[in-house]
Structure formats: structure tokens, C-alpha cells
Design a protein around this motif. Sequence first.
Motif, PDB file in Angstrom:
ATOM      1  N   VAL A   7       0.863  -1.180   0.000  1.00  0.00           N
ATOM      2  CA  VAL A   7       0.000   0.000   0.000  1.00  0.00           C
ATOM      3  C   VAL A   7       0.899   1.230   0.000  1.00  0.00           C
ATOM      4  N   GLN A 101      13.841  13.423  -5.769  1.00  0.00           N
ATOM      5  CA  GLN A 101      13.037  12.258  -5.370  1.00  0.00           C
ATOM      6  C   GLN A 101      12.154  11.748  -6.505  1.00  0.00           C
ATOM      7  N   VAL A 124      -5.448   4.088  -7.134  1.00  0.00           N
ATOM      8  CA  VAL A 124      -6.140   3.074  -6.329  1.00  0.00           C
ATOM      9  C   VAL A 124      -5.879   3.385  -4.857  1.00  0.00           C
TER      10      VAL A 124
HETATM   11  C1  LIG Z   1      12.072  18.421   3.005  1.00  0.00           C
HETATM   12  C2  LIG Z   1      12.410  16.974   3.111  1.00  0.00           C
HETATM   13  C3  LIG Z   1      13.654  16.524   2.695  1.00  0.00           C
HETATM   14  C4  LIG Z   1      13.996  15.181   2.844  1.00  0.00           C
HETATM   15  N1  LIG Z   1      15.222  14.763   2.435  1.00  0.00           N
HETATM   16  C5  LIG Z   1      15.561  13.463   2.583  1.00  0.00           C
HETATM   17  C6  LIG Z   1      16.816  12.962   2.071  1.00  0.00           C
HETATM   18  O1  LIG Z   1      17.609  13.695   1.486  1.00  0.00           O
HETATM   19  N2  LIG Z   1      17.096  11.629   2.247  1.00  0.00           N
HETATM   20  C7  LIG Z   1      16.213  10.786   2.881  1.00  0.00           C
HETATM   21  O2  LIG Z   1      16.542   9.606   3.050  1.00  0.00           O
HETATM   22  N3  LIG Z   1      15.008  11.220   3.318  1.00  0.00           N
HETATM   23  C8  LIG Z   1      14.648  12.520   3.179  1.00  0.00           C
HETATM   24  N4  LIG Z   1      13.428  12.953   3.576  1.00  0.00           N
HETATM   25  C9  LIG Z   1      12.448  11.985   4.108  1.00  0.00           C
HETATM   26  C10 LIG Z   1      11.725  11.277   2.963  1.00  0.00           C
HETATM   27  O3  LIG Z   1      11.091  12.206   2.113  1.00  0.00           O
HETATM   28  C11 LIG Z   1      10.698  10.300   3.497  1.00  0.00           C
HETATM   29  O4  LIG Z   1      11.287   9.524   4.518  1.00  0.00           O
HETATM   30  C12 LIG Z   1      10.209   9.376   2.372  1.00  0.00           C
HETATM   31  O5  LIG Z   1       9.487  10.084   1.397  1.00  0.00           O
HETATM   32  C13 LIG Z   1       9.309   8.285   2.952  1.00  0.00           C
HETATM   33  O6  LIG Z   1       8.927   7.442   1.894  1.00  0.00           O
HETATM   34  P1  LIG Z   1       7.674   6.493   2.052  1.00  0.00           P
HETATM   35  O7  LIG Z   1       7.549   5.806   0.726  1.00  0.00           O
HETATM   36  O8  LIG Z   1       7.778   5.706   3.292  1.00  0.00           O
HETATM   37  O9  LIG Z   1       6.428   7.467   2.293  1.00  0.00           O
HETATM   38  P2  LIG Z   1       5.829   8.602   1.344  1.00  0.00           P
HETATM   39  O10 LIG Z   1       6.883   9.272   0.550  1.00  0.00           O
HETATM   40  O11 LIG Z   1       4.982   9.458   2.229  1.00  0.00           O
HETATM   41  O12 LIG Z   1       4.920   7.796   0.331  1.00  0.00           O
HETATM   42  C14 LIG Z   1       3.684   7.212   0.753  1.00  0.00           C
HETATM   43  C15 LIG Z   1       2.829   7.001  -0.485  1.00  0.00           C
HETATM   44  O13 LIG Z   1       1.652   6.282  -0.097  1.00  0.00           O
HETATM   45  C16 LIG Z   1       0.535   6.824  -0.772  1.00  0.00           C
HETATM   46  N5  LIG Z   1      -0.651   6.500   0.053  1.00  0.00           N
HETATM   47  C17 LIG Z   1      -0.949   6.979   1.280  1.00  0.00           C
HETATM   48  N6  LIG Z   1      -2.108   6.444   1.737  1.00  0.00           N
HETATM   49  C18 LIG Z   1      -2.539   5.607   0.754  1.00  0.00           C
HETATM   50  C19 LIG Z   1      -3.692   4.755   0.627  1.00  0.00           C
HETATM   51  N7  LIG Z   1      -4.614   4.667   1.607  1.00  0.00           N
HETATM   52  N8  LIG Z   1      -3.860   4.038  -0.517  1.00  0.00           N
HETATM   53  C20 LIG Z   1      -2.922   4.104  -1.529  1.00  0.00           C
HETATM   54  N9  LIG Z   1      -1.816   4.920  -1.457  1.00  0.00           N
HETATM   55  C21 LIG Z   1      -1.628   5.640  -0.328  1.00  0.00           C
HETATM   56  C22 LIG Z   1       0.836   8.312  -0.851  1.00  0.00           C
HETATM   57  O14 LIG Z   1       0.097   8.930  -1.892  1.00  0.00           O
HETATM   58  C23 LIG Z   1       2.342   8.309  -1.109  1.00  0.00           C
HETATM   59  O15 LIG Z   1       2.650   8.313  -2.481  1.00  0.00           O
HETATM   60  C24 LIG Z   1      13.065  14.284   3.421  1.00  0.00           C
HETATM   61  C25 LIG Z   1      11.795  14.748   3.815  1.00  0.00           C
HETATM   62  C26 LIG Z   1      11.473  16.072   3.663  1.00  0.00           C
HETATM   63  C27 LIG Z   1      10.107  16.557   4.121  1.00  0.00           C
END
Ligand SMILES: Cc1cc2nc3c(=O)[nH]c(=O)nc-3n(C[C@H](O)[C@H](O)[C@H](O)COP(=O)(O)OP(=O)(O)OC[C@H]3O[C@@H](n4cnc5c(N)ncnc54)[C@H](O)[C@@H]3O)c2cc1C
Length: 378
Positions: A7, A101, A124
Motif C-alpha cells: 500500500v 526524489q 487506487v
Molecule cells: C524536506 C524533506 C527533505 C527530505 N530529504 C531526505 C533525504 O535527502 N534523504 C532521505 O533519506 N530522506 C529525506 N526525507 C524523508 C523522505 O522524504 C521520506 O522519509 C520518504 O518520502 C518516505 O517514503 P515512504 O515511501 O515511506 O512514504 P511517502 O513518501 O509518504 O509515500 C507514501 C505514499 O503512499 C501513498 N498513500 C498513502 N495512503 C494511501 C492509501 N490509503 N492508498 C494508496 N496509497 C496511499 C501516498 O500517496 C504516497 O505516495 C526528506 C523529507 C522532507 C520533508
Amino acid sequence: MLDAVVVGGGPVGLFTGALLAHQGLDVQVLEQRTEPIRHSRAIGIHPPALEAFDGVGIARAIVSEGTRIRHGLLRSDGRTFGSLGFDGVSAAHPYIVALDQHRTEALIAARLEQLRPGSLRRGVQVRGLEQEADHVRLQVATGHGGSGLNARMVIGADGGNSLVRSACRIDVRTTVHGDQYLMGDFIDETPDGRAAVIWLEPQGVVESFPLPHGRRRWVVRLQSPVTDPTPELLSGLIQARTGTAVAASGNRMLSGFGVRTQTAGRMVAGRVVLVGDAAHQVSPIGGQGMNLGWLDAAALAPLLPDAANGSGEAKALDRFQGRRMRSAAIAARVAQLNMAMGRPVDGYRLRGRDLLLRALLTAGPRAALARAYSMRWL
Ligand SMILES: Cc1cc2nc3c(=O)[nH]c(=O)nc-3n(C[C@H](O)[C@H](O)[C@H](O)COP(=O)(O)OP(=O)(O)OC[C@H]3O[C@@H](n4cnc5c(N)ncnc54)[C@H](O)[C@@H]3O)c2cc1C
């Protein structure tokens, strides 16, 4: 019945999908957004993540499109007083790659598509889930209405406000920090080439990182929150604190952010496992959150085939959870140390901090520091 549903199609969900597809599992990645977000956001990709990318054939594309940062410089009051090299941190990837990213996500998604065509389903949204004895039933909504989907295992990679986490009634501990930052990408006119540069100034830290296509990311700690940031404000703060002229007209992205740390009470609940920000959010200062999530996925993937067919060793997922939560706690502490180092200081505290940093930048501690910043021990 699918083997696994992931998800969330952010960076962590996409990589989880690619790892599972690479192992031959019948996997779908469900992403609620119909289009990817075109934001540079997380840019730092660390050696352990690159090594995990090697395993599924993603690293080469990322390294060739990104900018390789082989060392960082520490400056204060117009002088460079230390440097940190990443030579010793990895045989295959002795550098941190900087890449926007959305480009990183596009390259992982392209590999997922090669490995299992059609497995990334955009538009979805998962609305709820129920666990049965040998599978999980998901309620999903698309532009054409709602339906159900069954999978042996569900991986919640749905970010900081995870629906999967709340559907499993997993509690979460959140700390909101007072620190506020302003960041922007600008045309790079500095002489710093591919070095990352950190200025520890009395008014607060300024960080800068090279990006592909001749750009540089700047991050400035604010002394008070700003409601309506402009490129002129950011370039003015950079100039005032570091003496570096950054043309506001060369701005390509601007964003302010606050910091929250969040930890889920557990990562595993029956046939559901949380990874990435759904499990733990750390401060972006230090740039490790996304990488931490990729390393969750790399640790989880080998356990999934057995867990899906119910033949896995009962304790394997518990051990995974213990190790990954410890790594997240270390990353959170490193990020908090980074934030503390970058807060405004003056007088004897400023001199104390500079003395401490000089001590840390001598040969022995410097190697340990390079390992911490390149996530070698996570
Ligand atoms: C300004 C900034 C700079 C950063 N720089 C760095 C860096 O240089 N290096 C680093 O390692 N980290 C960095 N980070 C942290 C990093 O952005 C996050 O840790 C990372 O994006 C997390 O990825 P994720 O896939 O776990 O979650 P997310 O990126 O939040 O992705 C979650 C996805 O799930 C989808 N979703 C949510 N709910 C549902 C649902 N019910 N059904 C279907 N889809 C759903 C969302 O639409 C989203 O696309 C930074 C963060 C910020 C704010």
C-alpha cells in the motif's frame, strides 16, 4: 489471491514492490495518486541503499543520473575547518548520490515495470483492511468505484499518516520539534563543485548539496517561522550568514518545513508489516528517512515468501522488527544531534561547539562520523 500487496507507491513502496517482484512474487503496488509528484524533496541516497539497489538492478541508473558526493566540508565564520570523506564507507559506492526524489521514484518504478508489468496501479486508494487466518482482505477505491482484493501479506508503505497502521490499531508516538527550515534549489554558481557544504553560523545552520543539471539544494534553519517564503528571502539569509551570493532568479524549488519524529508501536501485526515513514519518521535534517525505509524493505523481502505461505519461522518477523526499530532509533538520534548542532548559538556555547567539532574531525572520530552520516551502521 495475490502473494503481496504494497500500500503506497512512494519511494519505499516502489522499492518493496521491485524486491518482491524480483523474487517472483505476485505483487501489486497500490498508489492513490494518479500522477507522480514532481518535487525534488528527498535527495540523498546513501551507500547501504545503493548496495540494496544493486541486488535488483536499479543502482546503475540512479548513480549515472545522480550527482556523486564524495566529501563534505564544514565551514564557520568564512573558514573551512574540516572535511569528511566517504572513501572508506563502501567498496562499491564510496559516495552519497544526490538525485531529485521524483526521478529516483521514476527509475525504481521503471525497474518494477520491467520485473512485473502492470504491478504498479495508480489511482487506487486503500480504504480499509481485515485480517483472516490465511490472508488479508483489502477494500480499495478507484475512479470507477470500490472493490475488494485479497493478499497473503500486506506491506504498509503509505507514509506518515498511514491508514494501514491505523486499520491495524497500531499506536504511534509523535514528537513535534520547534525547528523550522526553508529549503530551495538554485542554479549553482558556487566554486564548491560536488562537495556538500555545512556552515555552522551563530544565527543557525546553512546546508548545501550539489544536484544534477548544475543546481544546488540550500537548506537554512529559520530563527522564526515564515508564512510566505520567497526565493529572495532564502538567498538573503544565505548571503547574510555565509557571504555566498545566490541569485534568487535561479530558484527552481522553494519549500518550508517543520520537523516531527514519529514511531509506530510495532511494525508487524499478523500478516501486515509497516515499512518506511508509516513505521518511523525521522527529521529530514541528516537526510536519512527515505533510506531507512529502503533498508526496511531490503531486510523484509527475503522473509516474505515464507511468511506468505505460512511456512516462515515464527520469530523471523519479530527479529526483523527489533532490528529495524533499533536502526530507526539510531537514525532519529543522529538527526536530533544534527538539528542541535545547527541551532543558533553564541558566546561560550559557540566556542564549545566549535571545539567539539574540531575534536570530532580528527582521524579516528572522523571515520566513525563518515560511517554515521553515510548510514553504514543502520
Ligand atoms: C524536506 C524533506 C527533505 C527530505 N530529504 C531526505 C533525504 O535527502 N534523504 C532521505 O533519506 N530522506 C529525506 N526525507 C524523508 C523522505 O522524504 C521520506 O522519509 C520518504 O518520502 C518516505 O517514503 P515512504 O515511501 O515511506 O512514504 P511517502 O513518501 O509518504 O509515500 C507514501 C505514499 O503512499 C501513498 N498513500 C498513502 N495512503 C494511501 C492509501 N490509503 N492508498 C494508496 N496509497 C496511499 C501516498 O500517496 C504516497 O505516495 C526528506 C523529507 C522532507 C520533508
